[in-house]
Enzyme design. Structure first.
Site, mmCIF file in Angstrom:
data_model
loop_
_atom_site.group_PDB
_atom_site.id
_atom_site.type_symbol
_atom_site.label_atom_id
_atom_site.label_comp_id
_atom_site.label_asym_id
_atom_site.label_seq_id
_atom_site.Cartn_x
_atom_site.Cartn_y
_atom_site.Cartn_z
ATOM 1 N N LYS A 165 42.467 6.553 60.121
ATOM 2 C CA LYS A 165 41.097 6.352 60.583
ATOM 3 C C LYS A 165 40.533 5.075 59.981
ATOM 4 C CE LYS A 165 38.525 9.065 57.136
ATOM 5 N NZ LYS A 165 37.551 8.123 56.547
ATOM 6 N N HIS A 177 52.625 5.167 49.887
ATOM 7 C CA HIS A 177 52.834 3.790 50.332
ATOM 8 C C HIS A 177 53.325 2.912 49.185
ATOM 9 C CE1 HIS A 177 50.937 5.044 54.033
ATOM 10 N NE2 HIS A 177 51.324 3.905 54.567
#
Lengths: 196, 289
Positions: free
Chosen positions: A106, A40
């Site tokens: 999650k 990222h």
């Protein structure tokens, strides 16, 4: 909220994505690209044109799998989701710049990501954390890997073809977030229990 | 090759791929609590199926096989350095075969050593064995759950928490609320009252080795554990934070003497996949439990 899982094969139109609502269980098929902390940061530091085609319309999967070399290729041994909130500072920009269909992870994500999902018609899908073996079996093929040398196995971009990958929509493109709802209810109970 | 390397390799494999029976039993019990076919039930069901599949296939329950922490009871006359070398060798082999994910990363450059070895990795705590047996406990704890651990310093005005068991209770409820689903609920909590900052966290982690069905020998702490399980489950965070009845599977509380000025409450949050196993070497034979 018992419901029948909806089978979704990628590429999925923005219209379909915008029609999904929190609580919906899905069986997802198509391309997912793993990316976590280093990935990222890398995608946001500068626009990476060579990732544009790969990511457009695909799901970014917050996952650092266990992979074993098999001949010329790779085998996925265990591949559950990692905690998503570490990518909160980057996620909105990844969604906007690379036009991904959404994110699989999650734990859910924050308000900045929620706004980006609404703006770009994307969704956040939740996989069962710790279900490494079960989820690895839904990977049909390892298509390629990028930045393996630079990032190492868990952090590399693994391009995976998944089949009937089980997830739950927990943040939708209408601004809904199951995580926000559960947090608010839990906060009310916390205050009640502690008399705050 | 040193037979200890083989036994340690077996210890790592079993810890990573075969969840201990008490944790599995608790998961099954939690599934019964939820409405069949609902999201919480489905999540617990996926966890249980995954545990079964991992055991059968010999593959890691979770891809995050965590950092390797060993608690070693060394018999008199055995060289701890020899044990360390054997454990390192076993970790190298376990990583090569895919029983462990390479998880040792340089903190600044981000470079992965590729073999799970590094500075203070594996982390090993040695203590003398009470008899001739060599006992090695291994705990594999993932990063997501480790990140949700917390340490409180009492008194804490915001929580109305004083320096007593009621204060401890308040810290744990607060920590479980803040963890939400991020540490892979339902969690298993290790709590340490007292110690210094480092010792508090270490003591909390050690609590995670206790069998889930044991009873705290201190009645006041046993009562606190029961109260915490009941009330943390009232938070409604549920499996993976989707909402539901089971937010924690167990709470285990221990203590250490503290400095008069310090009162720390340290909480180690383990994900539902609380992976720990024991190797015992007696009379030249190793056995993994």
């Amino acid at each position: 909220m018992a419901n029948e899982p909806l089978r979704l094969r990628m590429p999925v139109s923005e219209e379909v994505l915008r029609g999904l609502t929190i609580g919906q269980e899905l069986l997802l098929s198509g391309t997912v690209v793993t990316a976590r902390d280093m990935g990222h940061k890398f995608l946001v530091e500068a626009f990476r044109p060579d990732f544009a085609d790969l990511l457009q319309g695909a799901f970014v999967y917050h996952c650092g799998p266990i992979m074993v070399r098999e001949g010329e290729g790779w085998r996925v041994v265990s591949a559950g989701p990692t905690t998503s909130n570490r990518e909160e500072p980057y996620q909105a920009e990844v969604i906007a710049r690379y036009r991904i269909a959404g994110v699989i992870g999650k734990g859910g994500m924050g308000e900045k990501t929620s706004r980006a999902l609404q703006q770009h018609g994307a969704v956040y899908l939740h996989a069962v954390g710790g279900a490494g073996t079960l989820l690895a079996r839904r990977v049909r093929r390892v298509r390629e890997v990028r930045m393996l040398q630079e990032f190492g196995v868990p952090e590399a971009f693994w391009v995976l073809e998944v089949e009937d990958f089980p997830v739950v929509v927990t943040m939708d493109a209408r601004g809904g977030s199951l995580h926000r709802e559960v947090l608010a209810a839990s906060e009310a109970r916390r205050k009640e229990l502690l008399g705050l | 090759m040193d037979p200890l390397v083989n036994w340690a390799l077996e210890l790592i494999r079993k810890t990573s791929t075969d969840l201990s029976p008490d944790v599995e039993r608790w998961l099954r019990r939690a599934r019964e609590e939820e409405a069949e076919g609902g999201t919480a039930w489905n999540v617990l069901d996926a966890m249980i199926r995954n545990v079964e599949m991992s055991r059968e296939a010999g593959t890691p329950i979770c891809q995050d096989t965590g950092l390797t922490t060993f608690f070693v009871q060394v018999p008199r006359g055995t060289d701890p350095e020899a044990i360390r070398e054997a454990l390192q060798q076993a970790i190298r082999l376990a990583t090569q075969e895919g029983s462990l994910r390479p998880n040792s990363v340089h903190p600044i450059t981000g470079k992965n050593t590729g073999d799970n070895l590094g500075v203070d990795l594996p982390h090993i705590e040695f203590e003398p064995s009470p008899d001739d047996g060599l006992v090695i406990d291994l705990l594999l704890k993932g990063g997501g759950s480790e990140n949700t651990g917390a340490q409180y310093r009492l008194p804490d005005a915001g929580l109305k928490a004083g320096r007593d068991l009621e204060g401890v209770y308040r810290c744990v409820v607060d920590a479980v609320h803040h963890a939400q689903g991020h540490g892979c609920a339902p969690g298993i909590l290790g709590v340490c009252i007292g110690g210094d900052r480092a010792g508090g966290y270490a003591g909390a982690k050690r609590q995670l080795l206790r069998p889930l069905d044991d009873t705290n020998p201190d009645p006041a702490l046993a009562e606190l554990e029961e109260r915490l399980i009941r009330d943390c489950n009232r938070l409604g965070v549920g499996p993976m934070g989707f909402g539901g009845r089971t937010t924690v599977l167990a709470v285990k509380v221990g203590w250490k003497h503290r400095h008069p000025a310090s009162f720390f409450v340290s909480i180690a949050y383990s994900c539902w996949a609380d992976r720990h196993r024991r190797l015992e070497v007696r009379n030249g034979v190793g056995k993994v439990f």
